[in-house]
Design an enzyme around this catalytic site. Sequence first.
Site, short mmCIF file in Angstrom:
data_model
loop_
_atom_site.label_atom_id
_atom_site.label_comp_id
_atom_site.label_asym_id
_atom_site.label_seq_id
_atom_site.Cartn_x
_atom_site.Cartn_y
_atom_site.Cartn_z
CG LEU A 96 -11.71 55.06 98.40
CD1 LEU A 96 -10.11 54.61 97.83
CD2 LEU A 96 -11.40 55.86 99.60
CG ASN A 110 -8.85 47.08 96.07
OD1 ASN A 110 -8.82 46.79 97.43
ND2 ASN A 110 -10.12 46.85 95.63
CG HIS A 112 -12.31 42.51 93.50
ND1 HIS A 112 -13.37 43.04 94.44
CD2 HIS A 112 -12.72 41.61 92.79
CE1 HIS A 112 -14.46 42.53 93.82
NE2 HIS A 112 -14.11 41.68 92.81
CB SER A 139 -7.45 40.90 90.58
OG SER A 139 -8.15 39.90 89.51
CG ASP A 148 -13.83 46.03 92.56
OD1 ASP A 148 -12.97 46.44 93.21
OD2 ASP A 148 -15.23 45.54 92.69
#
Length: 220
Positions: A96, A110, A112, A139, A148
């Site tokens: 993004l 998010n 991950h 996570s 991340d």
Amino acid sequence: MEKKASLVVLISGSGSNLLAIIDAIKNKQLNAEIKTVISNQVTAKGLDHAIRENITTHVVDHKQYPTREMFDQAMIKIIDPLKPDLVVLAGFMRILSKNFIEKYQHRLINIHPSLLPKYKGLNTHQLAIDNNDEVHGASVHYVNFELDSGPVVIQAEVPVLATDNAEALAARVLHEEHKIYPMAIQMHINGRIRFDNDQLKFDNKTLTRPLLWKNNKLTR
Ligand code: GRF
């Protein structure tokens, strides 16, 4: 009953995390409503989960936009009028832009498939196997400007077995993802997890390390 939180979910693929969120809402584990699901892939299987539940869907095909900013702007145009409490990335495979992240900062989350900060990016399961890791996992983290790297809320830990290949390990991790993602979203909704300036608080105390989900139990 408190007002339902509104979610926008972004997907690119199979949407099993989206399905876990839908199920958690149905089971009343999650006091939320999905306002819309956006996919950047017209073929994303996850769209079917939304359609089956009469959730509005949008396809915003990144290939139709000359720049990342323009693609993100097209999503913002859909998301903004819905005033979501949380924008949920559920297997959304696009990076993004700064503008998008800034706009939804502290309400952009998010999941991950690794125990961050280990293995940012792709191929996490193979990397865990190649490095002979004893444990691997997933996570849930808020999104910041680095890939991340945002503050982690919950991690799920699974053992890596001697017989594991990447697919088997991925499946075991995914099973836990489906538990921790709705859990983290509900904690955001009810304010158990919140930001105090840039610091993450859990039950009003600074969260110095992520909550841990292991053997079906959550520990601090
Ligand atoms: C999950 O492993 C998630 O951690 C990663 O992409 C995968 C998405 O799976 N970000 P699904 O589309 O939710 O089934």
